[in-house]
Design an enzyme around this catalytic site. Structure first.
Site, PDB file in Angstrom:
ATOM      1  CG  HIS A  34       7.364   3.448  -4.330  1.00 54.29           C
ATOM      2  ND1 HIS A  34       6.451   3.098  -3.374  1.00 54.29           N
ATOM      3  CD2 HIS A  34       6.641   3.999  -5.341  1.00 54.29           C
ATOM      4  CE1 HIS A  34       5.234   3.433  -3.786  1.00 54.29           C
ATOM      5  NE2 HIS A  34       5.324   3.991  -4.981  1.00 54.29           N
ATOM      6  CE  LYS A  76       5.037   8.332 -13.731  1.00 55.85           C
ATOM      7  NZ  LYS A  76       4.402   7.106 -13.210  1.00 55.85           N
TER       8      LYS A  76
HETATM    9  C1  BG6 Z   1       3.010   4.703  -7.792  1.00 54.97           C
HETATM   10  C2  BG6 Z   1       3.287   6.006  -8.464  1.00 54.97           C
HETATM   11  O1  BG6 Z   1       3.204   4.819  -6.405  1.00 54.97           O
HETATM   12  O2  BG6 Z   1       3.883   3.713  -8.301  1.00 54.97           O
HETATM   13  C3  BG6 Z   1       3.128   5.877  -9.960  1.00 54.97           C
HETATM   14  O3  BG6 Z   1       2.417   6.998  -7.975  1.00 54.97           O
HETATM   15  C4  BG6 Z   1       3.932   4.737 -10.501  1.00 54.97           C
HETATM   16  O4  BG6 Z   1       3.477   7.078 -10.615  1.00 54.97           O
HETATM   17  C5  BG6 Z   1       3.724   3.461  -9.677  1.00 54.97           C
HETATM   18  O5  BG6 Z   1       3.564   4.502 -11.833  1.00 54.97           O
HETATM   19  C6  BG6 Z   1       4.709   2.380 -10.077  1.00 54.97           C
HETATM   20  O6  BG6 Z   1       4.364   1.177  -9.457  1.00 54.97           O
HETATM   21  P1  BG6 Z   1       4.821  -0.206 -10.090  1.00 54.97           P
HETATM   22  O7  BG6 Z   1       4.304  -1.207  -9.105  1.00 54.97           O
HETATM   23  O8  BG6 Z   1       4.211  -0.313 -11.445  1.00 54.97           O
HETATM   24  O9  BG6 Z   1       6.322  -0.164 -10.158  1.00 54.97           O
END
Ligand code: BG6
Length: 487
Positions: A239, A339
């Site tokens: 991401h 987290k």
């Molecule tokens: C996921 C991860 O790809 O993205 C998770 O595996 C994380 O650990 C999540 O919580 C976060 O996504 P968003 O859209 O809530 O920012």
């Protein structure tokens, strides 16, 4: 308008992702008239459920994850009619493939088929091989792979090879749901439709960039996966590096998927390698301890994993990336994710340089552009203005030019999966990751993991509900920079 009709075949159909994200996303698009009335969603999983039993679960999932105001009884009923279920172990050659084939054969071979693999990545190769042996891969078939694609370059290559034996690259859709977020896509528009930004989008004007994805949740029920993965693999490798690419890339020659992906790839190739022996200079990693989040006391990561467990897995990462290119010489890109942090917030901060000289008594603050990915999608530019307080001298005050998209356009912001799921049907890969991008990202990440495994950078504890360990602050302080919340 609706897309061409399709069969969406989901492996891992009883799993969390299907219930929490895929079914609600398809429902919204059905409600908005984009899913044809004769499309089918065929869930598969090992559980021996009847179609009716699965439809009940699907209905429950919608009720849990969609606000009541968006759930119209009649629309839900019509949507649930599209849902089928086949009890099948996709990884086994001897499983119940006949039922799946029977269902697929009811429609002409020219119908679009999407095989969505929402299973453990260890099974991707076997599922594809079985689909191929069973002759279920037609000209119009695509496969969607969820992350994580591997845990390092070698394992990623093994997965990509095993899928690539059965699907051509342009039929493989590697999903990164951050690319489905509206404000992430909006980066392309913001930069290339507004010369006022793009003309300043270089080291001439920009001091440094921050990309943050902070969460308040802990590992929830996903300890078994997360403890083997950790934050670097879970969030940064995919991401955050993807967002970095969109912030840093040169203008693509067109909006064609490969033009955009070629530019992103160049950014990944230009990342200065972080050698294992240098991880203490460029990275900070942490693990959450007991603390307070949103006024509630929460346990530590180890407590969340279960009794008597020890773990060196990081739940927080901050790092300094440098891009060796004409445009970005000397502009650090700070990435961080964690987290159990103080707030749920994903954003990009572009910190501009201050003026070389000032005629004012108090020095104007440098401009700052904040692109909010979530929550409250928007864009904010901080500017210096005249302080209106009546005094005899001219003094300055900071104010924000602030757009909140949801209010400005008065529209619901779709969940990231909504757009992506139908892009697969449309055959548009612009928001999906090409194989060479996955490889380039792992090539850069692998040496960091190696340095950590030799304990070249200590794992620092941080109390839940904070912005991470002290090391993250020091990482910026070395260059006289600050994280957004400290500015
Ligand atoms: C996921 C991860 O790809 O993205 C998770 O595996 C994380 O650990 C999540 O919580 C976060 O996504 P968003 O859209 O809530 O920012």
């Amino acid at each position: 308008p609706p897309v061409d009709t399709f069969d969406y075949i989901v492996f891992g159909g009883t799993g969390d992702l299907t219930m929490r994200k895929l079914l609600p996303a398809l429902y919204y698009r059905f409600r908005d008239g984009q899913v044809p009335a004769d499309a089918r969603i065929i869930a598969t999983a090992r559980s021996p459920l009847s179609r009716g039993e699965y439809q009940d679960r699907a209905r429950q999932a919608l009720q849990e994850h969609i606000p009541p105001a968006s759930l119209e009884a009649d629309t839900v009923t019509r949507f649930i009619e599209l849902v089928h279920y086949v009890s099948l172990n996709g990884a086994e050659a001897q499983s119940n493939w006949a039922d799946l084939r029977g269902l697929l054969d009811q429609e002409p071979e020219t119908r679009i088929r999407v095989y969505y693999l929402a299973t453990s990545p260890a099974l991707y190769g076997q599922i594809c091989e079985n689909l191929s042996k069973q002759n279920l891969i037609t000209e119009q078939s695509r496969v969607v792979l969820e992350k994580p694609i591997g845990t390092d370059l070698q394992s990623a290559n093994a997965i990509n090879d095993s899928v690539g034996r059965h699907f051509p690259e342009n039929h493989i859709f590697r999903i990164d749901h951050y690319l489905g977020k509206e404000t992430v896509q909006n980066l392309i528009t913001l930069r290339f439709a507004n010369p006022v930004f793009e003309r300043l989008w270089t080291s001439d004007a920009i001091d440094y960039v921050q990309i943050t994805a902070a969460e308040t949740v802990g590992v929830e029920g996903r300890g078994a996966y997360y403890d083997r993965s950790g934050c670097l693999r879970d969030m940064i490798q995919n991401h955050l590096l993807q967002v970095l690419c969109l912030v840093a890339m040169d203008p693509p020659v067109s909006l064609d998927a490969d033009s955009v992906r070629n530019e992103k790839l160049k950014v990944l190739h230009a990342l200065k390698p972080i050698r294992p022996s240098d991880v203490a200079i460029y990275t900070s990693r942490g693990q959450y301890m007991r603390g307070h989040v949103n006024g509630q006391t929460v346990g530590s990561y180890l407590e969340d994993l279960g009794e008597g467990v020890t773990s060196e897995t990081e739940t927080f990462v901050a790092l300094k990336a440098e891009i060796l290119s004409w445009r970005w010489g000397n502009v650090p890109f700070y990435l961080r994710s964690g987290k159990r942090m103080a707030e749920k917030c994903s954003e990009i901060v572009i910190q501009f340089k201050s003026a070389p000289w000032t005629i004012f008594a108090n020095r104007p603050a440098a401009n700052r552009l904040v692109i909010r990915i979530q929550p409250d999608e928007g864009v904010m530019l901080s500017v210096s203005t005249k302080d209106p307080t009546p005094t005899d001298s001219l003094s300055l005050r900071e104010a924000d030019i602030n757009i909140e998209f949801e209010k400005a356009f008065n529209i619901r912001y779709p969940d990231s999966y909504e757009r992506l799921l139908l892009d697969v049907v449309r055959g548009d890969p612009i928001l999906f990751i090409r194989r060479d991008e996955v490889e380039a990202a792992w090539k850069w990440i692998d040496p960091i993991l190696q340095g950590w495994s030799k304990n070249e950078a200590p794992l620092e504890p941080y109390p839940a509900g904070t912005w991470g360990p002290e090391g993250a602050r020091n990482l910026l302080a070395q260059s006289g920079h600050l994280w957004h919340e400290d500015m």
